[in-house]
Design an enzyme around this catalytic site. Structure first.
Site, PDB file in Angstrom:
ATOM      1  N   HIS A 195      43.890   0.692 -49.263  1.00  0.00           N
ATOM      2  CA  HIS A 195      44.157   2.106 -49.529  1.00  0.00           C
ATOM      3  C   HIS A 195      45.436   2.238 -50.335  1.00  0.00           C
ATOM      4  O   HIS A 195      45.508   2.977 -51.307  1.00  0.00           O
ATOM      5  CB  HIS A 195      44.268   2.886 -48.219  1.00  0.00           C
ATOM      6  N   GLY A 196      46.481   1.544 -49.909  1.00  0.00           N
ATOM      7  CA  GLY A 196      47.691   1.429 -50.693  1.00  0.00           C
ATOM      8  C   GLY A 196      48.802   2.413 -50.384  1.00  0.00           C
ATOM      9  O   GLY A 196      49.941   2.208 -50.822  1.00  0.00           O
ATOM     10  N   ASP A 197      48.523   3.487 -49.651  1.00  0.00           N
ATOM     11  CA  ASP A 197      49.559   4.490 -49.371  1.00  0.00           C
ATOM     12  C   ASP A 197      49.306   5.090 -47.993  1.00  0.00           C
ATOM     13  O   ASP A 197      49.118   6.304 -47.844  1.00  0.00           O
ATOM     14  CB  ASP A 197      49.541   5.571 -50.449  1.00  0.00           C
ATOM     15  N   LEU A 198      49.319   4.229 -46.995  1.00  0.00           N
ATOM     16  CA  LEU A 198      48.914   4.634 -45.642  1.00  0.00           C
ATOM     17  C   LEU A 198      50.107   5.118 -44.827  1.00  0.00           C
ATOM     18  O   LEU A 198      50.742   4.360 -44.106  1.00  0.00           O
ATOM     19  CB  LEU A 198      48.209   3.468 -44.936  1.00  0.00           C
ATOM     20  N   ASN A 202      48.751  11.044 -45.160  1.00  0.00           N
ATOM     21  CA  ASN A 202      47.516  10.722 -45.880  1.00  0.00           C
ATOM     22  C   ASN A 202      46.363  10.395 -44.944  1.00  0.00           C
ATOM     23  O   ASN A 202      45.298   9.955 -45.402  1.00  0.00           O
ATOM     24  CB  ASN A 202      47.747   9.558 -46.844  1.00  0.00           C
TER      25      ASN A 202
END
Length: 291
Positions: A195-198, A202
């Site tokens: 996901h990269g931006d947890l 978010n």
């Protein structure tokens, strides 16, 4: 909203906009909840004038997650320059923190079970993406140590240094770590869809379930990147890692030292955006690693 865009949007949605109200958004976009005349609710995101237009990239990332994984993400309903319209995901907030955290863990583990096409060692993506308003470099590599050092640590630290957010002595320490990355990270760990931006903002929680995940910054990489992000940013009950481990094993080396390395990435993102105290957190982790 400009008349021509409004007309295109209404044509795409099949109904006129009845009313709009602002939603809490990030630092880079104005986010509104639109109620249509047919009572459908949708979310409109418009990048602010001083920020890059990330709408086309976000559309691509959400569609990739939808096509390749079971992660619940919004449907993309409409996109044009400066505007992204998504399905609205109702969420009432956390009910039972432990149950909600276990559901998040199950979803993230399922995401990390998604491998690149052909199952080959592959890190990166076929195009650059964004994390917030910042470019996320994704030049593909078969060597994870090289990819992480060059496309994550050095790329973001250099951007922070060029904009005066990162002092040169700290930049030098990051460069020293990057040269020794093979001493800390595996060259070819399993590659997972990230996901990269947890962070908590978010993750849309509805009672005891994860209703949706938004604002991705996707790439293929070591699953521990997402885990380190969650550990740094918080927002979940302490049982997350135990629950995740019931689906996918977590290597002891993650807790020993790799978590510290991987947390440098979101911290450098925050340095680039905000500077200030985040520089100290970067320096503390470098010191822990012996740099």
């Amino acid at each position: 909203m400009a008349g021509s865009i409004s007309q295109k949007l209404e044509s795409a949605l099949g109904s006129k906009i009845a009313r709009s109200r602002p939603l809490q958004g990030g630092d880079i976009a104005d986010v509104s909840l639109l109620t249509l005349e047919n009572n459908q609710e949708v979310v409109a995101k418009r990048p602010r004038m001083d920020q890059p237009d990330t709408t086309a990239t976000e559309k691509m990332m959400l569609k990739h997650l939808k096509a390749k994984s079971t992660l619940p993400v919004p449907d993309v309903l409409f996109q044009t320059k400066g505007l992204l319209v998504l399905s609205y995901i109702p969420h009432a907030g956390i009910g039972d923190p432990e149950l909600a955290t276990r559901d998040v863990a199950a979803h993230i583990a399922a995401l990390h079970a998604v491998k690149p096409k052909g199952g080959r060692p592959y890190f990166g993506f076929d195009k650059d993406t964004y994390i917030g308003p910042l470019s996320q470099q994704n030049k593909p590599s078969r060597n994870w140590c090289q990819f992480f050092a060059e496309n994550r640590l050095i790329a973001m630290a250099s951007s922070a240094a060029r904009t005066g957010k990162l002092p040169s002595p700290v930049m030098q320490r990051i460069e020293n770590l990057a040269e020794k990355m093979h001493d800390f990270l595996p060259e070819t760990p399993p590659s997972s869809l990230l996901h990269g931006d947890l962070w908590a903002g978010n993750m849309l929680i509805d009672g005891n379930k994860a209703a949706g995940f938004i604002d991705p910054a996707i790439s293929y990489g070591h699953a521990e990147m997402d885990l380190a992000f969650i550990d740094l940013m918080g927002g979940l009950a302490p049982g997350f890692f135990e629950a995740y481990g019931e689906h996918l094993p977590i290597d002891p080396a993650f807790e020993e030292h790799r978590k510290t390395i991987y947390q440098l990435w979101p911290l450098l993102v925050h340095v680039r955006l905000f500077g200030g105290g985040y520089v100290g957190q970067v320096a503390e982790r470098l010191e822990t690693l012996g740099f």
